[in-house]
Design an enzyme around this catalytic site. Sequence first.
Site, PDB file in Angstrom:
ATOM      1  N   HIS A  57     -14.580  -0.550   5.524  1.00  9.47           N
ATOM      2  CA  HIS A  57     -13.465  -1.291   6.133  1.00  9.47           C
ATOM      3  C   HIS A  57     -13.859  -1.927   7.466  1.00  9.47           C
ATOM      4  O   HIS A  57     -14.668  -1.375   8.216  1.00  9.47           O
ATOM      5  CB  HIS A  57     -12.311  -0.305   6.362  1.00  9.47           C
ATOM      6  N   ASN A  78       0.820  -1.220   0.000  1.00  8.75           N
ATOM      7  CA  ASN A  78       0.000   0.000   0.000  1.00  8.75           C
ATOM      8  C   ASN A  78       0.856   1.275   0.000  1.00  8.75           C
ATOM      9  O   ASN A  78       0.333   2.364   0.197  1.00  8.75           O
ATOM     10  CB  ASN A  78      -0.897   0.034   1.236  1.00  8.75           C
ATOM     11  N   GLU A 116     -16.109   5.385   2.665  1.00  3.42           N
ATOM     12  CA  GLU A 116     -14.686   5.550   2.370  1.00  3.42           C
ATOM     13  C   GLU A 116     -14.521   6.416   1.140  1.00  3.42           C
ATOM     14  O   GLU A 116     -15.415   6.467   0.288  1.00  3.42           O
ATOM     15  CB  GLU A 116     -14.035   4.182   2.127  1.00  3.42           C
ATOM     16  N   ASP A 145     -13.606   7.915   5.567  1.00  7.16           N
ATOM     17  CA  ASP A 145     -12.290   7.324   5.815  1.00  7.16           C
ATOM     18  C   ASP A 145     -11.574   7.314   4.472  1.00  7.16           C
ATOM     19  O   ASP A 145     -11.950   6.565   3.566  1.00  7.16           O
ATOM     20  CB  ASP A 145     -12.496   5.899   6.373  1.00  7.16           C
TER      21      ASP A 145
HETATM   22  C1  LIG Z   1      -5.897   0.348   6.200  1.00  7.08           C
HETATM   23  C2  LIG Z   1      -7.208   0.936   6.546  1.00  7.08           C
HETATM   24  C3  LIG Z   1      -7.519   1.309   7.855  1.00  7.08           C
HETATM   25  C4  LIG Z   1      -6.618   0.971   8.996  1.00  7.08           C
HETATM   26  O1  LIG Z   1      -5.572   1.836   9.049  1.00  7.08           O
HETATM   27  P1  LIG Z   1      -4.251   1.393   9.850  1.00  7.08           P
HETATM   28  O2  LIG Z   1      -3.541   2.655  10.023  1.00  7.08           O
HETATM   29  O3  LIG Z   1      -3.564   0.420   8.955  1.00  7.08           O
HETATM   30  O4  LIG Z   1      -4.714   0.774  11.125  1.00  7.08           O
HETATM   31  C5  LIG Z   1      -8.695   1.956   8.094  1.00  7.08           C
HETATM   32  N1  LIG Z   1      -9.556   2.202   7.089  1.00  7.08           N
HETATM   33  C6  LIG Z   1      -9.307   1.830   5.825  1.00  7.08           C
HETATM   34  C7  LIG Z   1     -10.303   2.138   4.769  1.00  7.08           C
HETATM   35  C8  LIG Z   1      -8.133   1.173   5.522  1.00  7.08           C
HETATM   36  O5  LIG Z   1      -7.901   0.762   4.278  1.00  7.08           O
END
Ligand SMILES: *Cc1c(COP(=O)(O)O)cnc(C)c1O
Length: 385
Positions: free
Chosen positions: A133, A47, A175, A204
């Site tokens: 997520h 990622n 998201e 998010d």
């Molecule tokens: C990766 C991810 C998270 C978690 O984030 P981390 O910092 O890896 O704990 C939360 N939301 C989404 C949409 C993600 O892809």
Amino acid sequence: MTWQQKIDDALTLRRSADALRRRYVVTQGAGRWLLAEGRQYLNFSSNDYLGLSHHPQIVCAWQQGAERFGVGSGGSGHVSGYSIAHQALEDELAQWLGYSRALLFISGFAANQAVITALMGKDDRIVADRLSHASLLEAASLSPAVLRRFTHNDPQHLARLLSAPCPGQQLVVTEGVFSMDGDSAPLAEIHAEAQHQNAWLLVDDAHGIGVSGEEGRGSCFRQQVKPELLVVTFGKGFGVSGAAILCSDSVADYLLQFARHLIYSTSMPPAQAQALRAALAVIRSREGDERREKLAMLIQRFRAGLDIADFTLANSDSAIQPLIVGDNHKALQLAEVLRAQGCWVTAIRPPTVPVGTARLRLTLTQAHECQDIDRLLEVLHGAGQ
Ligand SMILES: *Cc1c(COP(=O)(O)O)cnc(C)c1O
């Protein structure tokens, strides 16, 4: 039933469904190459979209930060763990994204848990995109609030769910870029539906931040939407780890009182905050533009080169390019074939994705070169026949 039987049964069930998860020990996992089990692979599972995890300025900022502040923060931000480095990063993030405040968290998972637990009570309702997520859906289902899920990217279905009477407050959750599909949410329509019912919107943008929009401001900026709550994470486009919530002054003050993940947890090392400030500077600079342009070119090359007789092209213009296979066993097999040919990919299976939609989640990064994409396409087409 004994404890041992309980554990064994759960593992057996997973194994028999080809759904057992395993870890691989990597010598190097972020960047163009992945080194594991004594072999070098082209890495299509990272990622680290902008290739920042090994960026010399960011590495140096972390080293210098460690020399200046030590390796750890020494406590929760409410005790002695909130440093000038944390404060500077929060200010820079808020200014960059056009919010009054930013609050740092050690991970996106923690940020999502914190904001949902702190804000939502038993009279409230969370209306979340079905494909949100796990960190969001898990927080929502553990919270005393009612959880309703709307059909993926369907503002009409969202509107219907929001219009049912609710004694408390409503929070819409989605998201910017979906982690397993790579497609984007129609944020303007979703925000309009939320506002229509006096609901707040939480976006998010883990996979959009840094990677899209002017100066890398992400999905919301690109779509000209300002959600009441914006979660950004630093483990993806920033190439580091950690997260922040962007919000108003009063919400920040509220979270500082009620977000248990902030109060009862050691804050991120100040050196990490320094590294994140350096990453932000790169993301906002010309160099950031060049990195985003190269990534966009590689995504375009992949999509143009994929033979749609063999695979279905996903509705994604992001760095996440899933190839939906359907069956767990088939997805695992395809991942194996690709690995044998030197391309590291991961088969994603339920419960991470809906049953019957097992897939290869391919991620392209700025660290790839054109010949890497061509190699991936060649191997995929060989495997697809
Ligand atoms: C990766 C991810 C998270 C978690 O984030 P981390 O910092 O890896 O704990 C939360 N939301 C989404 C949409 C993600 O892809």
